[in-house]
Each structure stands twice: as structure tokens, then as C-alpha cells.
Write an enzyme that holds these catalytic residues in place. Sequence first.
Site, PDB file in Angstrom:
ATOM      1  N   GLU A  79      -5.350   9.661   0.071  1.00 24.35           N
ATOM      2  CA  GLU A  79      -4.373   8.806  -0.333  1.00 24.35           C
ATOM      3  C   GLU A  79      -3.789   7.913   0.883  1.00 24.35           C
ATOM      4  OE1 GLU A  79      -2.935   8.033  -3.110  1.00 24.35           O
ATOM      5  OE2 GLU A  79      -3.745   9.447  -4.541  1.00 24.35           O
ATOM      6  N   SER A  86      -2.884   7.788   7.140  1.00 27.98           N
ATOM      7  CA  SER A  86      -3.560   6.627   7.549  1.00 27.98           C
ATOM      8  C   SER A  86      -4.525   6.302   7.152  1.00 27.98           C
ATOM      9  CB  SER A  86      -3.096   6.440   8.966  1.00 27.98           C
ATOM     10  OG  SER A  86      -4.015   7.177   9.582  1.00 27.98           O
ATOM     11  N   GLU A 116      -0.571  -2.657   8.103  1.00 30.09           N
ATOM     12  CA  GLU A 116       0.437  -1.807   7.811  1.00 30.09           C
ATOM     13  C   GLU A 116       1.503  -1.524   8.906  1.00 30.09           C
ATOM     14  OE1 GLU A 116      -0.199   2.332   7.044  1.00 30.09           O
ATOM     15  OE2 GLU A 116       0.808   2.139   4.890  1.00 30.09           O
ATOM     16  N   LYS A 157      -1.152  21.877   5.425  1.00 30.30           N
ATOM     17  CA  LYS A 157      -0.721  21.504   6.617  1.00 30.30           C
ATOM     18  C   LYS A 157       0.398  20.260   6.807  1.00 30.30           C
ATOM     19  CE  LYS A 157      -2.059  18.883   9.917  1.00 30.30           C
ATOM     20  NZ  LYS A 157      -0.784  18.437  10.481  1.00 30.30           N
TER      21      LYS A 157
HETATM   22  P1  NAD Z   1      -1.825  10.334  10.113  1.00 34.81           P
HETATM   23  O1  NAD Z   1      -2.916   9.938   9.333  1.00 34.81           O
HETATM   24  O2  NAD Z   1      -1.541   9.954  11.379  1.00 34.81           O
HETATM   25  O3  NAD Z   1      -1.596  11.781   9.796  1.00 34.81           O
HETATM   26  C1  NAD Z   1      -1.415  12.396   8.523  1.00 34.81           C
HETATM   27  C2  NAD Z   1      -1.661  13.737   8.527  1.00 34.81           C
HETATM   28  O4  NAD Z   1      -3.123  13.951   9.113  1.00 34.81           O
HETATM   29  C3  NAD Z   1      -0.782  14.428   9.415  1.00 34.81           C
HETATM   30  O5  NAD Z   1      -0.433  15.763   9.003  1.00 34.81           O
HETATM   31  C4  NAD Z   1      -1.804  14.810  10.750  1.00 34.81           C
HETATM   32  O6  NAD Z   1      -1.351  15.775  11.468  1.00 34.81           O
HETATM   33  C5  NAD Z   1      -3.199  14.970   9.941  1.00 34.81           C
HETATM   34  N1  NAD Z   1      -4.359  14.346  10.917  1.00 34.81           N
HETATM   35  C6  NAD Z   1      -4.160  13.702  12.122  1.00 34.81           C
HETATM   36  N2  NAD Z   1      -5.508  13.757  12.558  1.00 34.81           N
HETATM   37  C7  NAD Z   1      -6.307  14.431  11.806  1.00 34.81           C
HETATM   38  C8  NAD Z   1      -7.771  14.680  11.542  1.00 34.81           C
HETATM   39  N3  NAD Z   1      -8.631  14.191  12.584  1.00 34.81           N
HETATM   40  N4  NAD Z   1      -8.167  15.505  10.443  1.00 34.81           N
HETATM   41  C9  NAD Z   1      -7.371  15.941   9.603  1.00 34.81           C
HETATM   42  N5  NAD Z   1      -5.924  15.800   9.755  1.00 34.81           N
HETATM   43  C10 NAD Z   1      -5.472  14.964  10.720  1.00 34.81           C
HETATM   44  O7  NAD Z   1      -0.637   9.497   8.735  1.00 34.81           O
HETATM   45  P2  NAD Z   1       0.886   9.436   9.330  1.00 34.81           P
HETATM   46  O8  NAD Z   1       1.268   8.492  10.561  1.00 34.81           O
HETATM   47  O9  NAD Z   1       1.513  11.058   9.348  1.00 34.81           O
HETATM   48  O10 NAD Z   1       1.541   8.857   8.098  1.00 34.81           O
HETATM   49  C11 NAD Z   1       1.581   7.736   7.653  1.00 34.81           C
HETATM   50  C12 NAD Z   1       0.509   7.152   6.789  1.00 34.81           C
HETATM   51  O11 NAD Z   1       0.265   7.733   5.382  1.00 34.81           O
HETATM   52  C13 NAD Z   1       0.488   5.514   6.578  1.00 34.81           C
HETATM   53  O12 NAD Z   1      -0.673   4.886   6.825  1.00 34.81           O
HETATM   54  C14 NAD Z   1       0.875   5.533   5.006  1.00 34.81           C
HETATM   55  O13 NAD Z   1       0.452   4.566   4.169  1.00 34.81           O
HETATM   56  C15 NAD Z   1       0.023   6.914   4.647  1.00 34.81           C
HETATM   57  N6  NAD Z   1       0.609   7.472   3.289  1.00 34.81           N
HETATM   58  C16 NAD Z   1      -0.078   7.144   2.182  1.00 34.81           C
HETATM   59  C17 NAD Z   1       0.461   7.737   1.012  1.00 34.81           C
HETATM   60  C18 NAD Z   1      -0.344   7.537  -0.192  1.00 34.81           C
HETATM   61  O14 NAD Z   1      -0.084   8.174  -1.220  1.00 34.81           O
HETATM   62  N7  NAD Z   1      -1.418   6.550  -0.631  1.00 34.81           N
HETATM   63  C19 NAD Z   1       1.632   8.137   0.952  1.00 34.81           C
HETATM   64  C20 NAD Z   1       2.312   8.369   2.111  1.00 34.81           C
HETATM   65  C21 NAD Z   1       1.720   8.160   3.309  1.00 34.81           C
END
Ligand code: NAD
Length: 480
Positions: free
Chosen positions: A239, A218, A374, A164
Site C-alpha cells: 500500500e 512510500s 507526493e 513493525k
Molecule cells: P516509508 O516508506 O519511509 O516507511 C514505511 C515503513 O517502512 C516504516 O515502518 C519504515 O521504518 C519501514 N522501512 C523503511 N525502510 C525499509 C526497508 N528497506 N525495508 C522494510 N521496511 C522499511 O514511509 P513513511 O514515510 O513512513 O510513510 C509515508 C508514505 O506511506 C507515503 O508515501 C504514503 O502515501 C504512504 N502511505 C500509504 C498508505 C496506503 O494505504 N496506500 C497509507 C498510509 C501511508
Amino acid sequence: MTATQTGATFEDRNPATGEVIAQVHESTQDDLDRAVRAARTAFDGGKWSQMAASRRAKVINKMASLIAERANDLMLMEVRDNGKAISTAKGEMGAIVDCFEFYAGAATKNYGETMPPPLPTYLANTVREPVGVVGAIIPWNFPLLLASWKVAPALAAGCAVVLKPAPSTPLTAIELGKIALEAGVPEGVLNIVTGSGRELGQWLVEHPLVDKIAFTGSTATGKIVAKTAADTLKRVTLELGGKSPSIVFDDANLEAAVAAAIYGIYYNAGQACEARSRVLVQRAIYDRFVAAFVERARNVRVGNPEDPQTHVGAITMPEQFEKIANYCEIGRSEGARVLLGGERASLDGPNAQGMFWSLTAYEATPQARIAREEIFGPVVTFVPFADEAEAIAIANASEYGLSASVWSENIGRANRVARAIRTGTVAINTPYAVFPGVPFGGYKQSGYGRELGMETMRLYSETKSVLTFIGEKPMNPFGV
Ligand code: NAD
């Protein structure tokens, strides 16, 4: 590959121009269920999960070569979907190919073990079996790269996957699905579900036929994922976010450390989990370092992502843009000293409607929100420190623990500090430390599990113990 049942779509926009670039399928819960069932059927059917590992390896290698052949198209698609500079996307394509090649090799090395016999009449060994159906959920900052970090090891281990992508960057994941089919991955083994809302991910985590969730996103969402997955006791790897420090000692190579500090935060417009968003500098060189940073950062080109000369492109989503603007406001209200930027960057021509943020730097106390939370944008916070002990204390005073850099020409000090820092990765005298083969992941609230390593194969496998009785006399403990 099948479309959604309702035919409903949502708009996908280029953040650098505001243009609509695609209409993308809006999956319903039924569509998600069909994708999971397709994966379950494919997994249980055994065509992929029980295929000889060497054959799976060939198919995954074929995926790598198809990605390499199409790198230019994929790169441009990523740039238009995400807004990143094409120079950044180009580097990612190489890393994606490397990731698939690495896990093609790993497929044949997911070894079990033979244990010393627990009794003379036994043989005992373990085998690694694929964990089953994997729900892979990825964010929008490195769409194809982060998909490859999950899809490649999952396929190598013999799993079926429902991938997804994030709502704002779905395009390259769809291409990956096509590439997998073309390379010879059987139908149903890799399924892509797209949708504009958060509930699609939630449904995937809830689905009882999914065995494991591999999530990148996140920390806030990661906690919801872990709680939801607990209801069905799915295996979970997370992650998550970071607030990664660069620690610069007064004996560092300043030339290299300044260039790395600039790259470490402004690469991908700061929308990188491992972005070095805190720069801790020893007081003796603090003023000199900050002045050099500000002077050299002025040479970084923020602009049209499709121009090969551009270093930093657009901010991917309006919500993210707002978040950055809001943090800069918080920085001002906290009394942080502005060293650079702090406002929207305005571009002309086709990018006039785009979302660009100026390269920003603040000086703040370690307690300031902009130094702890962050931001996920091109915003760095400088904090001075007195000595090694204080640097370690400031670096570790964070709920996150993803990455860190240490800059020192004293190899003893650099390694001593690396050992004391509570993060999954510590890079000594380099801004970049993410390679296939080197485990990547978080301590503390940056998540759990590791990607990119050989140990990642374990996280897509179950360990089965097999005990064989080899005694001459049958075992009959009841003597019946
Ligand atoms: P997010 O958590 O908002 O979304 C990530 C994914 O989760 C998206 O595909 C989103 O649609 C999905 N999602 C949202 N709500 C959900 C739920 N309740 N259940 C399951 N899936 C759900 O994060 P974002 O804003 O897309 O990405 C940025 C974040 O990702 C930052 O905090 C960044 O540090 C982190 N990140 C971490 C790594 C790593 O390897 N540690 C790498 C890249 C980004």
C-alpha cells in the site's frame, strides 16, 4: 511480551511540543530474529492457526471491545506520538474498532470452494489455510489504524504476525500487542518490534521464516521491499503513495465540493496516502471555486493537537517538515501561484517548539513537480481543465493510482469519469471513501493487493486444492 536483549532505547518525541514522551526499545537483528521465531513457533504449534474460526472470531471481537474501552487513552497516546489533532484521532478509534469487528466476522467466512468434478470419480474442493508468519510494516501517519488494517485480517485468517511500527510512532502498536494478549490471542501470535532505523524493516523482509510481507509506506521503500522479498519469494502486498485528484465539474454542488476539497487535503495535516492533493476544476467555475476554497480554508484551525477545537495538528517528523518546506520552495521556483500559506505556522505557548505548517494552496500546471509528486503535507495544487476528456487525461497522467474524487450532479458523467480513472478507489460526491468491507488499494505505483475488503482474507491465506478419488475401481494408469 519480552524486552530487547541489550536494553538499549531510543527517544520518542511529541512533534507538537518537542518533548520526549517515551524511551522505546531499540531492537537488534537478534531481537527481530527472536520475534520471528516466536511467531513461527506459535504458528506451527497450531493453537491459533488451527483454532476453530468461530473461536478466533470471539477473540478478535474481544480485541475490538478492549480498544473501544480504552479509546480515550489510545487516542491521546496517538496524538502525543504523531501530532495529529485529537478530533482526527477520535475518528480513527471508531474506524479501528470497526475494522477488528469486520474481520472477526470475516474469520468464519474465509470459504473454500467445491469445483465441478474434473472426472466422475473425483471430488475436488479448496480450503483456505493461513499463509503463515506475516511481517507487517506500517508508516507513521495513522499508526494504530494502519496496524489494524493488517493485524485484524491476518489474525482472522489464522496467521502469526510480527508488527513493525514506524520509528517515530511506535506507542500504540505496543499497546495493541498488550490488548491482543489480554483478549486471548496466544503468546507469540502477535509480536511487536520497535527500532529507530530502516534496517529493522529490511531484516524482517529478508527473514527466511517470514511467509508474507504486508507493507504500507512510500513507493520508493515499497520497491525495495518487493525486490528484497523476491529473494525468498515471499508473498507481498504493498500500500504505497498517491497524488490523488479531486475533479470538480461545473455542474457540481459547489458548497459541498469546496468543503470536501478543504477536508480532503488538510485532514491529518495532509499526511494521508489518499489525500486529495490535486484539485482539478473546470474553467467555467475555476475562479469562483478557488476564491471560495481560500476564504473557507481560513476558518480551519491549525493548532494545539490536544485542543478538541483544533482541525489540523503538527507535522509528525522533522524530515517530513523539511520535505514540505522544500516542496514549497520548488513550487516558488517553478513559478506556481501562491493562493494560501506556503510557510511554517508559528504557535505560542506549549506548541512554540512544535512543527506546524500553514495550510497551503498553489495554482500550477499539471507538469509542475508540486502537481505530480507526493508532498504528504497540507499542500494542495489547483489545476484548471476545459472538458471531461482533459480532466481524465490530467488525472491519469500520474505514476500513482490510489484514489480520486469526482464532483458532478450529472450521474452519467460522474460514473463515466469514475470508470475512466485508473485508481483503486473513486469517490463520487464525497471526500471520504475508506470503510471496512470496501477494498482499498492502488493501481500503478500506488501498490498492489487490497486492504479492508473480504478479498483481503485471500491475501493472508493460501488456497489448497484437495482431490478425493471416489471411484470403485482403484486408479492404475500403468496397469501394473
Ligand atoms: P516509508 O516508506 O519511509 O516507511 C514505511 C515503513 O517502512 C516504516 O515502518 C519504515 O521504518 C519501514 N522501512 C523503511 N525502510 C525499509 C526497508 N528497506 N525495508 C522494510 N521496511 C522499511 O514511509 P513513511 O514515510 O513512513 O510513510 C509515508 C508514505 O506511506 C507515503 O508515501 C504514503 O502515501 C504512504 N502511505 C500509504 C498508505 C496506503 O494505504 N496506500 C497509507 C498510509 C501511508
